[in-house]
Scaffold this active site. Sequence first.
Site, PDB file in Angstrom:
ATOM      1  CG  HIS A 246      -2.158   0.786   1.079  1.00 14.18           C
ATOM      2  ND1 HIS A 246      -2.468   1.830   1.919  1.00 14.18           N
ATOM      3  CD2 HIS A 246      -3.175   0.728   0.185  1.00 14.18           C
ATOM      4  CE1 HIS A 246      -3.625   2.366   1.571  1.00 14.18           C
ATOM      5  NE2 HIS A 246      -4.070   1.723   0.507  1.00 14.18           N
ATOM      6  CE  LYS A 248      -1.959   4.652  -2.296  1.00 14.56           C
ATOM      7  NZ  LYS A 248      -1.873   3.441  -1.453  1.00 14.56           N
ATOM      8  CG  HIS A 483      -7.300   7.696  -1.540  1.00 14.87           C
ATOM      9  ND1 HIS A 483      -5.961   7.458  -1.754  1.00 14.87           N
ATOM     10  CD2 HIS A 483      -7.878   6.474  -1.465  1.00 14.87           C
ATOM     11  CE1 HIS A 483      -5.736   6.151  -1.821  1.00 14.87           C
ATOM     12  NE2 HIS A 483      -6.880   5.536  -1.632  1.00 14.87           N
ATOM     13  CE  LYS A 485      -5.488   6.008   2.801  1.00 16.86           C
ATOM     14  NZ  LYS A 485      -5.509   6.153   1.330  1.00 16.86           N
TER      15      LYS A 485
END
Length: 577
Positions: A246, A248, A483, A485
């Site tokens: 996950h 990025k 999106h 966090k």
Amino acid sequence: MPDEPIYVSDKDKGKKPKREECPHKERCYRKNPHHFKEFEHEFLYNLLQMGDSVEIPDDMPQPQEVYLDQLEILKGILKVKKEVHISFTIENKPVENNHLKGEPSSSKVSMKGKTTIYNASTSENLDLIEESSPGTMLDRLKSNSPYNLFFTTIPKSPDTSKEQNAITFTDLLCPSLGKLKCSLQINFMIDIDWLLKQYKARNLHEKPLTILYGDDWPDMVEFMNRFCPNVKYHFVKMKDPFGCHHSKVGVYVYEDNSVRIVISTANLYYEDWNHYNQGLWVSPVCPKLPEGSTEKDGESPTGFKEHFLKYLQTYNLGILKEWIEYVKNADFSQVKVALVYSAPGKYYPNSNGNHLHRVASLLSKYCNLPKKMTPDSEGPLSWGIMAQASSIGSMGKTPAEWLRGNLLRSLASHKQSPLPSNSPATISIVYPSVDNVANGYFGLKSGGCLPYSKATNDKQKWLQTYMHQWVANAKNRTRAMPHIKSYCRVSPDLSKLAYFLLTSANLSKSAWGNNIQKDGGSYIRSYEMGVMFLPQFFDEEYFEIQDSPARKNKQLFPFMYDLPLTPYRKTDNPWCN
């Protein structure tokens, strides 16, 4: 390709635009309008020619909803005047696609455990490149120094493009940042066709590109092998079925072998960079160290370089060797954020590789909160913790099990109270409600980036007492779903932050770490990546997020959503897929 739009009418049946046939034919999974302008898709064209009733065969290699979306895109490109009625099947149930008759419709589609709402509204002819505010990216980087925290532009909200810290993906490739030599993209979902078009917009599409990705899109490898000679790739297959690749991360190396790191919350495909609110930290340029230097030279005050190298080394991949060397030979001394990452495995206190441990360790050493001097003065407990995410995992039957017993133990740590057990600190969760999504720019489709499971939510209804709406009116971002966090601790007057964490990690055990065991260990299932902003490393007491006459800092810290928070009403429910 003709300059004038092509129209399909009864008299034109049998005539097709002369383009090269897509090499994937019926296996094509593309949903980018520009792909359909470049390549012929005869099987789709033939479906459109069927007129009022089109039936997609059950034995097609892609899910039927893929062809539904493709027909919509093709219809928009060809300017089809004759209305078409398409029927398709999902989960063995016939569904009428009535939106082509002008009636709204949506269908629920499951992909690799992630459920997305596809709203069957007319597809837009999407532009590849969205423009952000005027000026070079280097200009914006300087104006947003020292925090270097950016948000994505939202085309549906034009005011966002006027913000000095709102950028597009192509801004990261701006020549003002340096003459690009090669780049590395580490991500979950990558649409390689879309990504290469972003590079092409800067005439960089032939530069060496390495990608690590965690979602294996259909025919992606075949596409890269046939059409992407400059791309090296590796699919990160997770051993744990509940884990996810996950992270990025972007690594950009310039002709002088200087390095720039970008850590974000965005996948690499169109919707993530245009429909959803995302956050990005862009590093200052990290020059090449002088000859004779060691990898320990050029370290950041936060230890960023050492931890980033350890993260890259957790993969144990030959494809990353050259990138590890680039990082070893770069000077990271101007980097002011601390690195927080998760990688699969079991970790113990004071180690990186586990969000729970790493965040607790950083806050225990560096987080300053005011001491409570009198009964009426503010103290540590008057500073509230806010956790904002785009998905939520299973937390157990009670708040004490993981939310307060483990996550809060980490997020509530500070110098005066390291690793507090059963902390009474307040924690608020910011997550979109059903109403938030329904009022989004794309209706129910707006919730496509929010894969919180309804089954999980039904088992932890207690969590809704902690929940708050997604409201970002001050930044013109309320109708674009988050999106991004982020996790922070805010002062009682809502003007200051004690810390701020931007990360890919959602509110889940897989991302942050399972319950801490008796030996202090906590198990991680997923790869995650984030950066922690701590005032001490910016020579500040606290980050200021609201302007006032008493303001001390030169720059306000970028903050996306509105304060005070808006609690859920009794009738509200979190958006679930």
